[in-house]
Design an enzyme around this catalytic site. Structure first.
Site, short mmCIF file in Angstrom:
data_model
loop_
_atom_site.label_atom_id
_atom_site.label_comp_id
_atom_site.label_asym_id
_atom_site.label_seq_id
_atom_site.Cartn_x
_atom_site.Cartn_y
_atom_site.Cartn_z
N TYR A 115 -3.77 -45.35 -22.36
CA TYR A 115 -5.15 -45.21 -21.91
C TYR A 115 -5.25 -45.11 -20.40
O TYR A 115 -6.33 -45.07 -19.85
CB TYR A 115 -6.05 -46.33 -22.44
CG TYR A 115 -5.70 -47.75 -22.09
CD1 TYR A 115 -5.51 -48.66 -23.11
CD2 TYR A 115 -5.60 -48.20 -20.78
CE1 TYR A 115 -5.21 -49.99 -22.82
CE2 TYR A 115 -5.31 -49.51 -20.50
CZ TYR A 115 -5.11 -50.41 -21.51
OH TYR A 115 -4.82 -51.72 -21.24
N CYS A 124 -7.02 -65.52 -33.28
CA CYS A 124 -8.22 -65.16 -34.05
C CYS A 124 -8.84 -63.87 -33.54
O CYS A 124 -9.67 -63.26 -34.22
CB CYS A 124 -9.25 -66.28 -33.99
SG CYS A 124 -9.97 -66.53 -32.35
#
Length: 567
Positions: free
Chosen positions: A53, A228
């Site tokens: 990117y 998470c």
């Protein structure tokens, strides 16, 4: 702009292919930026050529660079040409003694991208051009940075093999990043000579004091990352109202609001509930100088984080941290106590924090009373050692055993023990239908599928796990596909029958799903009844976490810290 026409993963914009005559000017921009950095007092700089990117990374990747000139990706010399020119020009302008580290994907993990062994092959060319150290990461960016920031299905240190290979090829230091959450494992990488330096990203969001705690030998005090991926999902509003947040560190990104300064006056604080919200509130309140009493109905601390750590092992790091803090801070935790307005008031609190969790609502589905049906409430009662005499789906010997040793189960239950017991035996048939699609139901589906069950997930919602973000949700979909878990959304459960479940599809079609066991997960709902009663009795009560509505670890942690910080 780019080497070729590509679609930006974050923006959705197409790049235009750079003309060859533009490249000298771009090379000079890099060089002058490095010069300004040195003049501003920086000791060195990192050049980003990873993930596809950034411009330099795009030129390196055959998946992004389809040029047919001397800057094309068809061979190592051509695809590194722009990068080597940039490195040489930086050294010429900023000085040969101005260090440059290069961030690079060891393995792009993309069809058509660079191979896992390519970086080790081109590394000597890059050192000759001016690289003083390599910073080895991995992947190529997509909308959810899938191969860059990885969940717990990836092994710890998943970029280490590429770093080790690069280290053999060059004589400059090699750094490595990627699921290195624990300093003990980081030290092992160094001792085995697989890298020279360890890079932490997410672990420093979870605990910015991590280096100081390592240096002072306080490893038990480190609040460790739980993979998470809330840090990524919390930024999906970019570029509007973007706010990075960490699920286990409420102050991450909110350091000014949550400074946890010492309180001007010590207060007596009663906390009801020993789950993540209650323990975090107790921790912060104690650190600020308040006197805390925590009341927990169970004979152990952990609340819903116990089961969450059972099905998502990395959650156990946060559970261990909170339990350790409760001990280290000598917080007065009273177990096996059912809180009431009377006994709370009897403690003379200046403030009460209610962290009692949600109440699980089980829908009234025809056939719910059949002998092959379990509910989420039944499973929680079993794990908590509560009476399950009325649960016909459980064998008689198990119901009797729980009745005899329930308090012992309640005290002794840990995620590791529950997983070990589940590996040995489960009171669940081979074909399982799970009615419900929130995160708890999805993680239960994965837990059972890993233990050989043929699992189907059925939910009336339009999507699974609506309470989490798109990155983590997508990874659950991938994982369930690999585990052969089928998913139907927007369905209505007509009835549970002895052979399984009858359901109505969104098209109106009624079909039958065969199942040996049907698990009705239930819907967590807010329950502020005790909080409301305390307010009515004139006590200052604050409700946090799931008792005000489902919100997972991030909600419990943030609200617990926020309320304790405001006392």
């Amino acid at each position: 702009m780019g080497p070729s026409v590509n679609l930006g993963a974050s923006t959705g914009w197409h790049s235009r292919a750079l003309a060859i005559e533009e490249l000298d000017g771009i090379i000079e921009h890099y060089a002058q930026a490095a010069r300004r950095a040195r003049e501003a007092g920086y000791d060195g700089m990192e050049l980003h050529a990873a993930h596809g990117y950034m411009l330099l990374g795009n030129f390196l990747s055959p998946a992004k660079n389809v040029r047919d000139d001397e800057y094309g990706a068809q061979n190592a010399e051509n695809r590194t040409r722009l990068l080597t020119h940039v490195l040489k020009r930086i050294k010429a302008v900023a000085g040969q003694d101005f260090p440059i580290t290069l961030r690079i994907s060891g393995f792009e993990r993309l069809a058509g991208g660079r191979a896992s062994y390519d970086t080790a092959r081109i590394a000597p060319m890059l050192v000759e051009a001016g690289v003083d150290a390599f910073h080895v990461t991995g992947g190529v960016s997509d909308r959810t940075v899938s191969e860059i920031v990885c969940g717990d299905e990836y092994p710890n240190g998943y970029n280490v093999p590429e770093a080790e290979a690069i280290k053999r090829a060059v004589d400059v230091p090699v750094m490595v990043v990627g699921r290195i959450h624990d300093p003990e494992y980081a030290e092992q990488i160094l001792l085995e000579d697989k890298a020279d330096l360890i890079v932490f990203g997410r672990p420093l969001l979870a605990d910015p004091e991590l280096p100081n705690k390592i240096a002072s030998g306080r490893l038990q005090d480190i609040r460790r990352c739980i993979s998470c991926e809330n840090c990524i999902d919390s930024m999906f509003l970019w570029p509007v109202d973007s706010k990075m947040a960490c699920a286990v560190n409420a102050a991450s990104g909110r350091e000014q609001q949550l400074a946890y300064a010492k309180a001007t006056m010590s207060k007596r604080v009663v906390i009801v509930g020993g789950g993540p919200g209650g323990m975090e509130a107790a921790r912060v309140a104690t650190l600020r100088g308040h006197k805390v009493v925590l009341l927990e109905q169970r004979r152990r601390l952990g609340g819903s984080l116990l089961l969450a750590s059972t099905v998502h092992g990395d959650n156990g790091r946060f559970l261990d941290f909170l339990l350790g803090q409760m001990t280290n801070l000598a917080i007065d935790a009273r177990l096996g106590v059912t809180a009431s307005v009377a006994n709370i008031a009897g403690l003379g609190p200046d403030a009460v924090i209610m962290a009692t969790g949600a109440k699980v609502h089980i829908p009234n589905i025809p056939g719910l009373d059949l002998q092959h049906v379990l509910t989420g409430v039944d499973l929680r009662r079993l794990v908590n050692g509560e009476s399950v005499d009325d649960v016909a789906a459980l064998p008689a010997w198990l119901r009797f055993a729980v009745g005899q040793v329930g308090p012992l189960i309640d005290r002794a239950a840990t995620p590791a023990r529950i997983r070990k017991a589940a590996d040995w035996w489960l009171p669940i048939g081979h074909r399982v239908a799970i009615v419900g699609g929130d995160l708890a139901a999805i993680e239960l589906a994965e837990f059972l599928a890993k233990r050989g069950r043929d699992v189907a997930v059925l939910t009336s919602e339009e999507m699974i796990a609506p309470e989490i973000g798109p990155k983590r949700r997508l990874e659950h979909e991938w994982r369930m596909e690999r585990l052969h878990v089928s998913i139907n959304t927007a369905v209505a459960i007509e009835r549970i029958v002895p052979s399984g479940v009858e359901l109505r599809m969104p098209s109106g079609k009624v079909t039958a799903l065969r199942a040996d066991t049907v698990i009705v997960a239930g819907e967590p709902r807010a329950d502020t009844s005790l909080h409301d009663a305390l307010i009515a009795a004139g006590l200052k009560s604050h409700a946090i976490g799931d008792c005000t509505g489902l919100g997972l670890i991030v909600k419990a942690t943030y609200e617990g810290a926020e309320v304790a910080n405001a006392l």
